[in-house]
Design a protein around this motif. Structure first.
Motif, PDB file in Angstrom:
ATOM      1  N   TYR A 479     -18.021   0.122 -28.425  1.00 36.15           N
ATOM      2  CA  TYR A 479     -19.091  -1.054 -28.099  1.00 36.15           C
ATOM      3  C   TYR A 479     -19.919  -0.968 -26.941  1.00 36.15           C
ATOM      4  CZ  TYR A 479     -21.763  -5.172 -28.989  1.00 36.15           C
ATOM      5  OH  TYR A 479     -22.711  -6.267 -29.008  1.00 36.15           O
ATOM      6  N   GLY A 481     -23.710  -2.321 -24.681  1.00 37.18           N
ATOM      7  CA  GLY A 481     -24.931  -2.757 -24.935  1.00 37.18           C
ATOM      8  C   GLY A 481     -25.777  -3.139 -23.572  1.00 37.18           C
ATOM      9  N   TYR A 493     -33.091  -5.175 -24.937  1.00 38.64           N
ATOM     10  CA  TYR A 493     -31.852  -4.505 -25.075  1.00 38.64           C
ATOM     11  C   TYR A 493     -31.760  -3.399 -25.968  1.00 38.64           C
ATOM     12  CZ  TYR A 493     -31.327  -6.355 -29.940  1.00 38.64           C
ATOM     13  OH  TYR A 493     -31.455  -6.178 -31.355  1.00 38.64           O
ATOM     14  N   SER A 495     -28.263  -1.331 -27.886  1.00 38.33           N
ATOM     15  CA  SER A 495     -26.671  -1.300 -28.087  1.00 38.33           C
ATOM     16  C   SER A 495     -26.235  -0.250 -29.012  1.00 38.33           C
ATOM     17  CB  SER A 495     -26.726  -2.752 -28.690  1.00 38.33           C
ATOM     18  OG  SER A 495     -27.100  -2.793 -30.023  1.00 38.33           O
TER      19      SER A 495
END
Length: 728
Positions: A479, A481, A493, A495
């Motif tokens: 993960y 971001g 953003y 991600s």
């Protein structure tokens, strides 16, 4: 001086007062409370100092009258606001549930932007789809629980929940194994600090009656021990002839402050559901066309039944450490006993005569989950960052008993209840998953934050009655971001997140093919207004699902396998996600979203003709959902009105007919409108009328994919529900 601001935003004309207040404010200590005085020489009133209070919404939505919430941790385990979360997120709050008359998770899915409620397997065998992929996990207070709507998937009763948090895309960091669709986290109600009792009664079309009791109170004088009980019962018929459903719920939870820094929560729920209309859908003609039967037509029989009982116990322990660190332990255990006895009309007979397929099975399902983590801030490179470190384990144990006869080729259409008998011994399969994870949010600069996380999973499927075992060892989920604050209201953003799905198919070496990997790429902009009371977002996304099992051309497979597979299939979903949720003014709430998701096949060696074609044509590409509620002022201040508009694009299936030709069966795009009006009679009694599908739009909520079995299901006609709520 300093300024004291209300929790809920005022209408836009109050923004000028806010700007003036903040512009003229000077720092003051909280204990400075001089009264306002007038200076005769200038004629100017000098205000004494007051406190600046926290105006942000909390994570709990009950009593907020809001369509959005504050911090949530479903995406990363970090307590982040929606603006701080680098994925598309939605919160269906308690207020929104009440305004729209929601009673089950199906209602939440129907209202959530970007998520589709699919009835292709029957009117009571629903599946949930997001970004083109089925949702196969529901979460309860952050603990994943396997969901299979086709067989035993129950519809959680919303009476015991404060809110539902939905994160779209791949969510492997918090769920472990699953599809790159969405995480749906149902957050239970907790005891209140003050005594409160609410009695609810509702009556609606087709003899739909519901009663509910919700009582909460401190259990000792100091308020360190609190309790809450929720009971609900629903008895309803349907617009479909002879169809009925019964839903019962008992929920109890207690919360104790063991010390100033330690809180223990214990709870139990019992849910019972029963219906006789869940499998059979209406047929299409031999030519593949809709038969246009009445909406009240019931293709089933009077002996059919789906009975479910679910008992759940859960616990949560929170301990506050020094330096703003905390420890949290969550545990959940659920047992479900289910019986599935039904039929559907079919044309599997040699002469294509209309007959009936019948089936019965019982299910004993056990699910257990535990999640423990520590979280808090740390200092590095002269800045403050945040860290979460945790471990989890979940077990899914399913025992299934099949019954004979299972007849798909000619059970008489009008025959009575079959004489079902057990077919052999029950089968059992146990799936276990263990994981460790870490997530951190780094403050790279005042406007720039980086979230990175990783998870290692050990997955084991144990077929207790065969040779279908398979394992996945040390699967790495990632993960990342990056969030940049453009100003005090807007952030952009980018991600990446992924998730894995183990596969049972075996390759030429006789070993299971490697897991499917779903990768979610997303870029977007988010806005936060009125101290978080209004949230807006726009995102572009792409989801790539890779390593789907594809049959090889090997003529003879080893170890007696009939077919061999390789991990080479690919599917892509890409589109746009727009959303607005929260308060436009202190009296006007809105929840709106538009999603476009094109899902197509990138590679399939078994079916080259499917490449670049739609992956699932009976899921709409476009979804638009809008709901709003307005509370009047002045002489009409007791009145509120609202409405919901849902629109979706067309569905279609290319049905292969007996003569080898195809017919494209369609349900065109359509919109459904609901209206609501409420009246606060006094401080105790509230009345509300919900009118659904007010223009009585006739449409199919799902359509058939074959002329040999049914798949046509009508949406509900116009209907009313009157609700009375008494609180004291």
């Amino acid at each position: 001086m300093s300024c004291s601001l209300p929790l809920r935003p005022r209408p836009p004309f109050n923004l000028l007062a806010l700007v003036v207040c903040m512009a003229t404010a000077t720092p003051a200590l909280a204990e400075d409370t001089e009264p306002a005085t007038a200076t005769p020489a200038s004629g100017v009133i000098e205000l004494g100092a007051t406190d600046i209070i926290n105006t942000h919404l909390g994570s709990t939505t009950e009593g907020s009258e809001s369509y959005t919430s504050g911090a949530m941790s479903t995406a990363t385990k970090l307590p982040l606001t929606q603006r701080e979360t680098p994925q598309a997120v939605t919160v269906i709050t308690r207020q929104r549930m009440d305004d729209q008359g929601m009673t089950s998770i199906n209602d939440v899915i129907r209202a959530t932007p970007g998520v589709y409620l699919n009835y292709n397997d029957g009117p009571g065998r629903q599946t949930y789809t997001a970004r083109g992929f089925d949702i196969d996990n529901l979460m309860y207070d952050g603990i994943p629980s396997g969901y299979n709507g086709v067989s035993v998937g129950a519809q959680p009763n919303l009476a015991m929940f404060d809110r539902v948090e939905v994160v779209r895309g791949a969510t492997g960091l918090v769920t472990g194994a699953g599809n790159p669709s969405a995480a749906v986290n149902l957050v239970r109600k907790r005891p209140l600090a003050e005594q409160k009792v609410t009695l609810t009664g509702a009556a609606g079309s087709w003899d739909d009656y519901r009663g509910e009791l919700d009582a909460s109170s401190p259990l000792n004088g100091s308020g360190t021990w609190r309790g809450r009980v929720v009971t609900s019962y629903n008895d309803a018929n349907s617009f479909v002839d002879n169809a009925m459903q019964r839903h019962g719920l008992f929920y109890a939870v207690t919360e104790a402050d063991l010390t100033d820094s330690t809180t223990l929560t214990l709870g139990f729920s019992n849910q019972k559901d029963k219906t006789n209309y869940f499998w059979g859908s209406s047929m299409v003609g031999l030519d593949g066309r809709h038969l246009h039967l009445p909406r009240s037509y019931n293709p089933g029989t009077d002996w059919e039944s789906k009975d479910q009982e679910i008992n759940t116990v859960f616990a949560e322990l929170r301990h506050q450490l020094a330096n703003d660190w905390k420890l949290q332990l969550n545990a959940n255990y659920a047992e479900q006993d289910a019986m599935f006895r039904g039929s559907y009309q079919s044309r599997f007979t040699p002469d294509q005569r209309l007959a009936r397929t019948i089936y019965k099975a019982t299910y004993d399902e056990k699910q257990a989950g535990v999640d423990a983590f520590a979280s808090g801030p740390f200092q590095a490179f002269g800045r403050t960052h945040e860290l979460v470190v945790g471990a989890s384990k979940r077990i899914y144990d399913m025992t299934e008993q099949q019954y004979s006869p299972y007849n798909q080729s000619g059970y008489p259409l009008e025959a009575g209840k079959p004489d079902f008998t057990k077919l052999g011994s029950a089968t059992q399969a146990v799936t276990s998953q263990e994981g460790v994870y870490v997530t951190s949010r780094f403050s790279l600069a005042d406007p720039l934050k980086l979230i990175v996380g990783g998870r290692l999973d050990w997955y084991d499927y144990d077929d207790r009655d065969g040779e279908g075992d398979y394992k996945v060892t040390r699967n790495l989920t990632r993960y990342a971001g990056l969030i940049y604050d453009l100003d005090q209201h807007h952030s952009v953003y980018v991600s990446y997140s992924d998730i894995f799905t183990p596969q049972s198919e075996r390759d030429e070496a006789g070993t299971p093919v490697r897991p499917i990997v779903g990768k979610n790429y997303e870029v977007g902009i988010k806005g936060e207004y009125f101290d978080g009371a209004l949230n807006a977002s726009a995102a572009l996304f792409r989801v790539d699902q890779e390593n789907r099992a594809v049959q090889t051309s090997t003529a003879v497979c080893p170890r007696g396998l009939n077919q061999c597979y390789e991990a080479s299939g690919q599917v892509r979903s890409q589109g746009v996600d727009l959303e607005l949720q929260g308060a436009l003014t202190d009296r006007w709430q809105v929840g709106a979203g538009y999603t476009y998701a094109r899902v197509h096949t990138l590679k399939d060696d078994n079916n080259p003709g499917s490449v670049n074609q739609r992956f699932d044509t009976d899921v709409p590409e476009h979804l638009f959902k809008l709901t709003t509620n307005y509370r009047f002022q002045g002489d009409l201040e007791k009145l509120r009105v609202g409405g919901t508009l849902s629109w979706q694009s067309r569905l279609y299936n290319d049905i292969e007919l007996a003569d080898g030709n195809n017919y494209r069966l369609q349900q065109g795009s359509y919109a459904v409108t609901d209206l609501m009006a409420g009246y606060q009679v006094n401080q105790h009694l509230d009345l509300q009328l919900n009118a659904n599908n007010v223009f009585d739009r006739k449409y199919y909520s799902s359509i058939s994919s074959s002329y040999q079995y049914g798949g046509d299901n009508y949406g509900a006609p116009r209907n009313l529900m009157l609700t009375a709520k008494y609180t004291f």
